[in-house]
Design a protein around this motif. Structure first.
Motif: not given
Ligand code: ADP
Length: 179
Positions: A86-95, A130-138
């Motif tokens: 199942i392919h999905t596209v996560g958001p790129v993290f943005a402050k 990972g590459i998309y930078g979302y903080p693991a805690e959030a």
């Protein structure tokens, strides 16, 4: 695969998702569905070139403009131990912008697709962390909330959250239930 924690139908594990045995794994893909780095690259390498062909077919048919963030699309697993990806596209993290609902959509939509196909065992990587930078805690907080809200309604499904390192699994467990 090492299991860190489990309850009834949620397993927190450390390991390589390409070796997961079950009905399906989720791929943290990108909009182009052309493969990439990180877990996406690992999944394409393990599945073989047929996976890229299947993704290209999806681009030609269902998703000519690419797969939008939060959407899901399914292919066979080819040489993987699972029958489906199942392919999905996560958001790129943005402050500057809260994209938590987009990350939640990835998980929610994948769970719904798994339910529709009556899958019993599904594994997720830590989408966007990972590459998309979302903080693991959030991300942990968001993922735990989706599981809490969605899994009870899919009684035949067991979900494995597959972290690539012990440290990542621990961050999840330390932040999943923050509220
Ligand atoms: P994204 O672009 O969505 O951030 P990445 O692939 O860069 O996706 O990273 C998502 C997560 O997947 C990261 O935590 C990374 O450590 C992890 N990861 C990378 N390879 C694997 C693998 N083979 N199995 C499980 N997790 C992996």
């Amino acid at each position: 695969m090492k299991i860190y924690w489990q309850d009834d139908r949620l397993i927190v594990a450390e390991g390589d998702i390409t070796r997961f045995e079950g009905d399906a794994i989720v791929n943290a893909a990108n909009k182009s569905l052309q493969g990439g780095g990180g877990v996406d690259g690992a999944i394409h390498r393990a599945a073989g070139p047929e996976l890229l062909e299947a993704c290209r077919a999806l681009r030609r048919t269902a998703w000519p403009d690419g797969l939008p963030v939060g959407e899901v699309a399914m292919t066979p697993g080819f040489r993987l131990p699972v029958a489906h990806v199942i392919h999905t596209v996560g958001p790129v993290f943005a402050k500057s912008e809260d994209r938590s609902s987009q990350l939640a959509d990835c998980y929610r939509h994948a769970l719904r697709l798994a339910e529709k196909h009556q899958f019993t065992r599904l594994a997720f990587p830590a989408i966007s962390t990972g590459i998309y930078g979302y903080p693991a805690e959030a991300a942990a907080n968001i993922v735990a909330a989706v599981m809490r809200d969605t899994l009870p309604a899919i009684p035949d499904l067991t979900v494995t959250l597959m972290f690539f390192s012990a440290a990542d699994a621990e961050i999840f467990l330390n932040h999943a239930f923050d509220g």
